[in-house]
Design a protein around this motif. Structure first.
Motif, PDB file in Angstrom:
ATOM      1  N   ILE A   2       0.961  -1.281  -0.099  1.00  0.00           N
ATOM      2  CA  ILE A   2       0.101   0.117   0.003  1.00  0.00           C
ATOM      3  C   ILE A   2       1.020   1.191  -0.094  1.00  0.00           C
ATOM      4  O   ILE A   2       0.534   2.307  -0.957  1.00  0.00           O
ATOM      5  CB  ILE A   2      -0.859   0.011   1.221  1.00  0.00           C
ATOM      6  CG1 ILE A   2      -1.952  -1.231   1.266  1.00  0.00           C
ATOM      7  CG2 ILE A   2      -1.488   1.238   1.365  1.00  0.00           C
ATOM      8  CD1 ILE A   2      -3.070  -1.286   2.067  1.00  0.00           C
ATOM      9  N   VAL A   3       1.974   1.344   0.776  1.00  0.00           N
ATOM     10  CA  VAL A   3       2.726   2.430   0.957  1.00  0.00           C
ATOM     11  C   VAL A   3       3.698   2.575  -0.351  1.00  0.00           C
ATOM     12  O   VAL A   3       3.882   3.584  -0.816  1.00  0.00           O
ATOM     13  CB  VAL A   3       3.514   2.250   2.294  1.00  0.00           C
ATOM     14  CG1 VAL A   3       4.682   3.647   2.388  1.00  0.00           C
ATOM     15  CG2 VAL A   3       2.565   2.441   3.376  1.00  0.00           C
ATOM     16  N   SER A   4       4.390   1.424  -0.437  1.00  0.00           N
ATOM     17  CA  SER A   4       5.276   1.261  -1.607  1.00  0.00           C
ATOM     18  C   SER A   4       6.642   0.890  -0.917  1.00  0.00           C
ATOM     19  O   SER A   4       6.945   1.332  -0.137  1.00  0.00           O
ATOM     20  CB  SER A   4       5.223   2.467  -2.353  1.00  0.00           C
ATOM     21  OG  SER A   4       6.393   3.227  -2.076  1.00  0.00           O
ATOM     22  N   GLU A   5       7.070  -0.162  -1.524  1.00  0.00           N
ATOM     23  CA  GLU A   5       8.221  -0.815  -1.036  1.00  0.00           C
ATOM     24  C   GLU A   5       9.355   0.250  -0.912  1.00  0.00           C
ATOM     25  O   GLU A   5      10.356   0.140   0.298  1.00  0.00           O
ATOM     26  CB  GLU A   5       8.729  -1.849  -1.858  1.00  0.00           C
ATOM     27  CG  GLU A   5       9.912  -2.645  -1.305  1.00  0.00           C
ATOM     28  CD  GLU A   5      10.238  -4.003  -1.862  1.00  0.00           C
ATOM     29  OE1 GLU A   5      11.167  -4.886  -1.917  1.00  0.00           O
ATOM     30  OE2 GLU A   5       9.286  -4.236  -3.060  1.00  0.00           O
ATOM     31  N   GLU A   6       9.500   1.301  -1.838  1.00  0.00           N
ATOM     32  CA  GLU A   6      10.593   2.046  -1.733  1.00  0.00           C
ATOM     33  C   GLU A   6      10.419   3.061  -0.475  1.00  0.00           C
ATOM     34  O   GLU A   6      11.494   3.755  -0.173  1.00  0.00           O
ATOM     35  CB  GLU A   6      10.870   2.886  -3.038  1.00  0.00           C
ATOM     36  CG  GLU A   6      11.306   2.216  -4.270  1.00  0.00           C
ATOM     37  CD  GLU A   6       9.754   1.208  -4.805  1.00  0.00           C
ATOM     38  OE1 GLU A   6       8.672   1.693  -4.457  1.00  0.00           O
ATOM     39  OE2 GLU A   6       9.809   0.136  -5.572  1.00  0.00           O
ATOM     40  N   GLU A   7       9.247   3.214   0.036  1.00  0.00           N
ATOM     41  CA  GLU A   7       9.085   4.050   1.179  1.00  0.00           C
ATOM     42  C   GLU A   7       8.567   3.495   2.306  1.00  0.00           C
ATOM     43  O   GLU A   7       8.090   4.044   3.222  1.00  0.00           O
ATOM     44  CB  GLU A   7       7.861   4.977   0.601  1.00  0.00           C
ATOM     45  CG  GLU A   7       8.289   6.053  -0.801  1.00  0.00           C
ATOM     46  CD  GLU A   7       7.205   6.691  -1.229  1.00  0.00           C
ATOM     47  OE1 GLU A   7       5.980   6.134  -1.058  1.00  0.00           O
ATOM     48  OE2 GLU A   7       7.402   7.612  -2.146  1.00  0.00           O
ATOM     49  N   PHE A   8       9.030   2.283   2.495  1.00  0.00           N
ATOM     50  CA  PHE A   8       8.593   1.338   3.699  1.00  0.00           C
ATOM     51  C   PHE A   8       9.705   0.824   4.482  1.00  0.00           C
ATOM     52  O   PHE A   8      10.516  -0.016   3.480  1.00  0.00           O
ATOM     53  CB  PHE A   8       7.595   0.291   3.235  1.00  0.00           C
ATOM     54  CG  PHE A   8       6.961  -0.282   4.497  1.00  0.00           C
ATOM     55  CD1 PHE A   8       5.729  -0.050   5.002  1.00  0.00           C
ATOM     56  CD2 PHE A   8       7.541  -1.461   5.086  1.00  0.00           C
ATOM     57  CE1 PHE A   8       5.053  -0.726   6.025  1.00  0.00           C
ATOM     58  CE2 PHE A   8       6.949  -2.384   5.904  1.00  0.00           C
ATOM     59  CZ  PHE A   8       5.618  -1.800   6.485  1.00  0.00           C
ATOM     60  N   ILE A   9      10.105   1.001   5.891  1.00  0.00           N
ATOM     61  CA  ILE A   9      11.311   0.492   6.408  1.00  0.00           C
ATOM     62  C   ILE A   9      10.775  -0.179   7.644  1.00  0.00           C
ATOM     63  O   ILE A   9      10.043   0.471   8.393  1.00  0.00           O
ATOM     64  CB  ILE A   9      12.220   1.605   6.818  1.00  0.00           C
ATOM     65  CG1 ILE A   9      12.872   2.363   5.580  1.00  0.00           C
ATOM     66  CG2 ILE A   9      13.469   1.096   7.640  1.00  0.00           C
ATOM     67  CD1 ILE A   9      13.579   3.690   5.961  1.00  0.00           C
TER      68      ILE A   9
END
Length: 199
Positions: A120-127
């Protein structure tokens, strides 16, 4: 649940990139997951204060706080736990679009739900940050008295007692709150963000 055909996304006149430029920093989600009492909220709020001191706009989304408002209609069934995570993921995505750093403190016990959040958030913006702490230590701390009630059968479906917690298989970062101080952990996360050129 399918989306009604008559709902169409309306693009904003201000882009995420423009908001990031105005804020002078990137935006992303730090997703803290771990058992109740592991220290998720403590670490998230300590980090939030440090980010604030650095003029980095951020907001903490805390599990209990969200269940007092937005998600107060949800139980702790597996289905409602998933819906809890879905909703907060969508809220996190809006914060990221606003150019804000989001720190979420949710048990989020199931791998598939955390994977959903990442999509939902996007893998690039999720830690994903795994807040590791032995359940024995969490029970010793028991800051809200929840483990004691769960052991007495007063709280059903309690994570770690009669409902499972699925540890992350490959989190972006793992912190050990039974071995490290809050300040050490905050510093290590800041180092990670600096290394990734996010702050």
């Amino acid at each position: 649940m399918s989306k009604p055909h008559n709902i169409i996304w309306h693009d904003s006149s201000i882009s995420k990139e423009a908001r990031r430029k105005q804020n002078n920093h990137s935006s992303f989600v730090l997703w803290f997951t771990g058992l109740s009492g592991s220290g998720k909220s403590t670490i998230a709020n300590a980090l939030a204060k440090e980010l604030y001191e650095r003029n980095i706009r951020n907001y903490v989304l805390d599990g209990d706080n969200i269940r007092n408002g937005l998600n107060r209609d949800l139980s702790f069934s597996d289905e409602d736990r998933s819906e809890n995570i879905r909703r907060i993921s969508e809220v996190s995505k809006l914060f990221v679009d606003n150019g804000t750093v989001v720190l979420t403190a949710f048990i989020s016990p199931f791998i598939q739900d955390r994977e959903m959040a990442k999509r939902i958030v996007s893998e690039e913006e999720f830690i994903e940050i795994f807040v590791s702490c032995p359940i024995e230590e969490c029970e010793k701390r028991d800051p809200k008295g929840l483990y004691s009630k769960a052991r007495k059968g007063e709280i059903p479906d309690f994570t770690g007692i009669d409902s499972p917690y699925e540890e992350p298989i490959s989190p972006d970062f793992t912190i050990y709150t039974n071995e490290q101080s809050v300040s050490e952990i905050v510093e290590s996360i800041l180092n990670l963000l600096e290394k990734r050129k996010l702050i």
